[in-house]
Motif scaffolding. Structure first.
Motif, short mmCIF file in Angstrom:
data_model
loop_
_atom_site.label_atom_id
_atom_site.label_comp_id
_atom_site.label_asym_id
_atom_site.label_seq_id
_atom_site.Cartn_x
_atom_site.Cartn_y
_atom_site.Cartn_z
N LYS A 87 10.23 49.64 -7.13
CA LYS A 87 9.04 48.81 -7.35
C LYS A 87 9.38 47.37 -7.00
O LYS A 87 10.54 46.95 -7.11
CB LYS A 87 8.59 48.93 -8.80
N ALA A 88 8.34 46.62 -6.64
CA ALA A 88 8.55 45.28 -6.09
C ALA A 88 9.23 44.33 -7.06
O ALA A 88 9.91 43.39 -6.65
CB ALA A 88 7.22 44.70 -5.62
N GLY A 89 9.06 44.54 -8.36
CA GLY A 89 9.66 43.62 -9.33
C GLY A 89 11.11 43.94 -9.67
O GLY A 89 11.72 43.24 -10.48
N PRO A 125 21.95 38.11 -0.72
CA PRO A 125 21.80 36.65 -0.70
C PRO A 125 22.73 36.00 -1.72
O PRO A 125 23.51 36.68 -2.38
CB PRO A 125 20.33 36.46 -1.08
N GLY A 126 22.62 34.69 -1.86
CA GLY A 126 23.51 33.94 -2.76
C GLY A 126 23.23 34.19 -4.22
O GLY A 126 24.00 33.73 -5.07
N THR A 127 22.16 34.86 -4.57
CA THR A 127 21.89 35.25 -5.95
C THR A 127 21.36 36.67 -5.95
O THR A 127 20.64 37.08 -5.03
CB THR A 127 20.86 34.32 -6.63
N ARG A 128 21.74 37.42 -7.00
CA ARG A 128 21.20 38.78 -7.09
C ARG A 128 19.94 38.82 -7.95
O ARG A 128 19.36 39.87 -8.17
CB ARG A 128 22.27 39.75 -7.58
N MET A 129 19.52 37.64 -8.45
CA MET A 129 18.32 37.56 -9.28
C MET A 129 17.07 37.36 -8.41
O MET A 129 16.28 36.45 -8.61
CB MET A 129 18.45 36.41 -10.30
N VAL A 130 16.96 38.19 -7.42
CA VAL A 130 15.85 38.18 -6.48
C VAL A 130 15.19 39.55 -6.58
O VAL A 130 15.88 40.55 -6.69
CB VAL A 130 16.40 37.97 -5.04
N THR A 131 13.87 39.59 -6.56
CA THR A 131 13.20 40.89 -6.63
C THR A 131 13.01 41.47 -5.23
O THR A 131 13.08 40.75 -4.22
CB THR A 131 11.81 40.75 -7.29
N GLY A 150 10.24 42.44 -4.02
CA GLY A 150 9.05 41.78 -3.46
C GLY A 150 9.37 40.39 -2.92
O GLY A 150 8.91 40.00 -1.85
N GLY A 151 10.20 39.64 -3.66
CA GLY A 151 10.60 38.30 -3.21
C GLY A 151 11.51 38.37 -2.00
O GLY A 151 11.46 37.50 -1.11
N ALA A 152 12.33 39.41 -1.94
CA ALA A 152 13.22 39.60 -0.78
C ALA A 152 12.39 39.87 0.47
O ALA A 152 12.73 39.42 1.57
CB ALA A 152 14.19 40.75 -1.05
N ILE A 153 11.29 40.59 0.30
CA ILE A 153 10.40 40.87 1.44
C ILE A 153 9.60 39.60 1.78
O ILE A 153 9.49 39.23 2.96
CB ILE A 153 9.46 42.05 1.10
N GLY A 154 9.07 38.94 0.76
CA GLY A 154 8.24 37.75 0.98
C GLY A 154 8.96 36.66 1.76
O GLY A 154 8.35 35.95 2.55
N ALA A 155 10.29 36.55 1.53
CA ALA A 155 11.06 35.52 2.23
C ALA A 155 11.95 36.13 3.31
O ALA A 155 12.70 35.41 3.96
CB ALA A 155 11.91 34.74 1.23
N ASP A 156 11.86 37.45 3.49
CA ASP A 156 12.75 38.18 4.43
C ASP A 156 14.16 37.58 4.36
O ASP A 156 14.69 37.04 5.34
CB ASP A 156 12.21 38.15 5.87
N ILE A 157 14.75 37.72 3.20
CA ILE A 157 16.00 37.02 2.89
C ILE A 157 17.16 37.44 3.81
O ILE A 157 17.18 38.55 4.34
CB ILE A 157 16.40 37.23 1.41
N HIS A 158 18.10 36.52 3.93
CA HIS A 158 19.30 36.80 4.71
C HIS A 158 20.50 36.83 3.76
O HIS A 158 20.47 36.23 2.67
CB HIS A 158 19.51 35.73 5.78
N GLY A 159 21.55 37.49 4.19
CA GLY A 159 22.77 37.55 3.40
C GLY A 159 23.93 36.98 4.17
O GLY A 159 23.75 36.36 5.23
N MET A 164 5.53 35.51 2.72
CA MET A 164 5.32 34.79 1.46
C MET A 164 4.12 35.33 0.67
O MET A 164 3.42 34.58 -0.01
CB MET A 164 5.14 33.28 1.72
N GLY A 165 3.88 36.62 0.79
CA GLY A 165 2.83 37.25 -0.01
C GLY A 165 1.43 37.11 0.57
O GLY A 165 0.46 37.53 -0.07
N LEU A 166 1.32 36.56 1.76
CA LEU A 166 -0.02 36.26 2.29
C LEU A 166 -0.76 37.50 2.82
O LEU A 166 -1.96 37.43 3.04
CB LEU A 166 0.08 35.19 3.39
N THR A 167 -0.07 38.62 3.01
CA THR A 167 -0.76 39.83 3.49
C THR A 167 -1.20 40.72 2.33
O THR A 167 -1.89 41.70 2.56
CB THR A 167 0.15 40.66 4.43
N GLY A 168 -0.78 40.39 1.12
CA GLY A 168 -1.14 41.21 -0.04
C GLY A 168 0.03 41.33 -1.00
O GLY A 168 1.02 40.61 -0.87
N VAL A 169 -0.13 42.24 -1.94
CA VAL A 169 0.91 42.42 -2.97
C VAL A 169 1.75 43.64 -2.60
O VAL A 169 1.22 44.74 -2.44
CB VAL A 169 0.27 42.64 -4.36
#
Ligand SMILES: Cc1cc2nc3c(=O)[nH]c(=O)nc-3n(C[C@H](O)[C@H](O)[C@H](O)COP(=O)(O)OP(=O)(O)OC[C@H]3O[C@@H](n4cnc5c(N)ncnc54)[C@H](O)[C@@H]3O)c2cc1C
Length: 141
Positions: free
Chosen positions: A24-26, A47-53, A55-64, A108-113
């Protein structure tokens, strides 16, 4: 409307032979690692923190730290379940509705949840790292 992301957390499905996990996204990367490393699966991008969800990893397409080799988070997603602005739930992937998938990756969440996502994990034999002669880390028992 304000959504409580971490309230929508938890692992929905684990496909151990396929090294795939639906979460789930959370769900935080911390939760994924706590539950999955003992099963031999590691997140594909850290990434530099594991306290990322998820959904947030997708919203920012995070890098490691492995970005030069592995690319960013969304490159490792098999699919995303997305609640769009019309109230429809769409399952999008790199091959199915790819324009929506890539607009959601780093969108950044602009296409939906994002409701949940299926992630291609990295098989590991342990939580420890060993430096190889090539200088590339590998997991070891
Ligand atoms: C100490 C620290 C180290 C960091 N290191 C890195 C790093 O190495 N690499 C890197 O790439 N980033 C890094 N970051 C940034 C972090 O990975 C991003 O900001 C990430 O997006 C945060 O995720 P979150 O779960 O807190 O989401 P939030 O901050 O809550 O949201 C981030 C974005 O995602 C959207 N979003 C969240 N959940 C959903 C959902 N369910 N559906 C749709 N959209 C959603 C939000 O609308 C928002 O636009 C770091 C941050 C910190 C604090």
């Amino acid at each position: 409307m304000v959504l409580d992301g971490p309230a929508n957390s938890g692992i929905v499905d684990i496909d151990l032979p396929g090294a795939r996990v639906t979460a789930k996204a959370g769900t935080s990367l911390h939760e994924l690692m706590e539950r999955l490393v003992p099963l031999g699966l590691f997140v594909p991008v850290t990434p530099g923190t594991r306290m990322v969800t998820v959904g947030g990893a997708i919203g920012a397409d995070i890098h490691g730290k492995n970005h030069h080799q592995a690319g960013s988070w969304c490159a490792h997603l098999e699919s995303i379940r997305l609640l769009d602005g019309s109230g429809d739930v769409r399952v999008v992937s790199q091959t199915h509705e790819p324009e929506v998938f890539w607009a959601t990756a780093g969108g950044m969440g602009l296409t939906g949840v994002v409701l949940d996502a299926t992630i291609q994990m990295k098989p590991v034999t342990s939580s420890r790292l060993m430096w190889t002669p090539t200088g590339r880390p590998t997991s070891t028992k």
